[in-house]
Design an enzyme around this catalytic site. Structure first.
Site, PDB file in Angstrom:
ATOM      1  N   GLY A 121     -48.314 -85.410  45.546  1.00 14.99           N
ATOM      2  CA  GLY A 121     -48.964 -84.186  46.008  1.00 14.99           C
ATOM      3  C   GLY A 121     -50.320 -84.528  46.588  1.00 14.99           C
ATOM      4  N   GLU A 144     -46.211 -85.627  49.887  1.00 17.75           N
ATOM      5  CA  GLU A 144     -46.628 -84.241  50.056  1.00 17.75           C
ATOM      6  C   GLU A 144     -45.435 -83.431  50.541  1.00 17.75           C
ATOM      7  OE1 GLU A 144     -48.148 -80.792  50.081  1.00 17.75           O
ATOM      8  OE2 GLU A 144     -49.488 -82.419  49.424  1.00 17.75           O
ATOM      9  N   CYS A 200     -53.377 -85.165  41.131  1.00 18.22           N
ATOM     10  CA  CYS A 200     -54.704 -84.580  41.297  1.00 18.22           C
ATOM     11  C   CYS A 200     -54.616 -83.098  41.657  1.00 18.22           C
ATOM     12  CB  CYS A 200     -55.474 -85.331  42.376  1.00 18.22           C
ATOM     13  SG  CYS A 200     -55.699 -87.086  42.034  1.00 18.22           S
ATOM     14  N   ASP A 203     -50.464 -77.832  41.341  1.00 18.37           N
ATOM     15  CA  ASP A 203     -50.262 -76.384  41.240  1.00 18.37           C
ATOM     16  C   ASP A 203     -50.165 -76.001  39.764  1.00 18.37           C
ATOM     17  OD1 ASP A 203     -49.462 -73.749  41.346  1.00 18.37           O
ATOM     18  OD2 ASP A 203     -47.956 -74.071  42.902  1.00 18.37           O
ATOM     19  N   THR A 278     -60.869 -85.962  46.432  1.00 17.62           N
ATOM     20  CA  THR A 278     -59.929 -84.977  46.953  1.00 17.62           C
ATOM     21  C   THR A 278     -60.656 -83.736  47.470  1.00 17.62           C
ATOM     22  OG1 THR A 278     -59.602 -83.821  44.853  1.00 17.62           O
ATOM     23  CG2 THR A 278     -58.232 -85.755  45.257  1.00 17.62           C
ATOM     24  N   GLU A 280     -59.717 -80.722  47.087  1.00 15.28           N
ATOM     25  CA  GLU A 280     -59.727 -79.723  46.014  1.00 15.28           C
ATOM     26  C   GLU A 280     -60.850 -80.013  45.025  1.00 15.28           C
ATOM     27  OE1 GLU A 280     -58.419 -76.194  44.482  1.00 15.28           O
ATOM     28  OE2 GLU A 280     -57.597 -77.209  46.244  1.00 15.28           O
TER      29      GLU A 280
END
Length: 306
Positions: A121, A144, A200, A203, A278, A280
């Site tokens: 991911g 991904e 990392c 969801d 990352t 995020e």
């Protein structure tokens, strides 16, 4: 002297709607044109660079075609994707049937090493980009499931390779594939192939009925243990404490994983990279949120200890 009559509210609304429609159409057209141009560049680059011999090599791409880093606004995609849906993904029946030279085009099949590090991911590739220079001799793969995000990472790597082609390190050891690690991980990797796996900011799937879709479960951990070599490390990080506790609970309960100490985490360079690299993670930092880290070592199989 004539004066213009004021528009009534209905006419004003029609004009506003027409303007918004034209703006949205323009944005969609720009995005479509940009994606088509990037796809042409991507296909040319892979075709030119993947040739196994100098005799078969095609001319290099003009630098202005690939040297610009991609723009995220042209790769719009939903934040999450259902891992149980049929995404029409391509995957090999066996790891031996995978042509990795298409993912790492600067290597010929004869010189290609096995992938050792996987970012499951990988999102927009921030971790990949920062891990690459730390492990220049290891092939690193991002997986991904979202198509436009995968395309973005591919285009980003193409641009970085062109920009740094004269440097000692030029991102040749990084690759990305569109794939569903929850379904097809053993189709890509052999037993004990990987040394590191990163999860990392996955969801969180907050609703209880969605917990089965979380990337860390008892069943999936057995698959991760299969492709991870003894002594290999699983890295996890999230900004959701409930998900962190879930992952820790399942990893603690699995017989083939053992948690590494806080002291180990503080000294490991990959943890530092994972913490800040990352997209995020950077967003969490901007919002002054918390990050929860847990790292686990792959233990020997019980049969091997007897």
């Amino acid at each position: 002297m004539s004066s213009t009559a004021p528009l009534d509210s209905k006419a004003t609304e029609q004009i506003t709607t027409a303007a918004e429609s034209k703006h949205n159409e323009t944005q969609a057209t720009r995005r479509k044109r940009y994606r088509e141009a990037q796809e042409q560049t991507r296909n040319k680059h892979l075709r030119f660079q993947a040739s196994p011999t100098p005799e078969e090599a095609s001319p290099e791409l003009p630098s202005d075609e690939v040297a610009k880093l991609p723009q995220k606004r042209f790769y719009r995609q939903r934040a999450h994707s259902n891992p149980f849906s049929d995404h029409n993904l391509e995957y090999p029946v066996l790891p031996s049937q995978m042509d990795w030279s298409t993912i790492y085009p600067h290597y010929t099949p004869a010189s290609l090493r096995k992938v050792e590090i996987a970012d499951i991911g990988c999102g927009f590739g921030g971790l990949l980009i920062d891990l690459g220079p730390q492990f220049p001799e290891s092939l690193i793969l991002g997986m991904e499931i979202r198509v436009q995000v995968t395309n973005y990472v591919q285009d980003r790597l193409i641009a970085l390779r062109e920009i740094h082609k004269a440097d000692a390190y030029n991102y040749d050891n990084l690759g990305v594939i569109r794939g569903n690690a929850m379904k097809f991980l053993p189709n890509f990797f052999t037993k004990g192939q990987l040394s590191k796996m990163f999860f990392c900011f996955p969801d969180p799937h907050f609703k209880q009925r969605k917990h089965k879709a979380r990337i860390i479960t008892n069943t999936l951990l057995s698959e991760y243990a299969y492709v991870l070599r003894e002594g290999g490390v699983v890295y996890t990080i999230t900004d959701v404490e409930d998900l962190h506790n879930w992952m820790v609970k399942h990893l603690d309960e699995h017989p083939l994983f053992e948690r590494l100490s806080k002291e180990w985490e503080e000294q490991d360079p990959c943890v530092k990279i994972m913490y800040n690299s990352t997209e995020e993670g950077q967003k969490v930092a901007r919002n002054q949120g918390s990050k929860y880290v847990a790292c686990y070592k792959r233990l020997p199989n019980p049969d091997d200890c007897e």
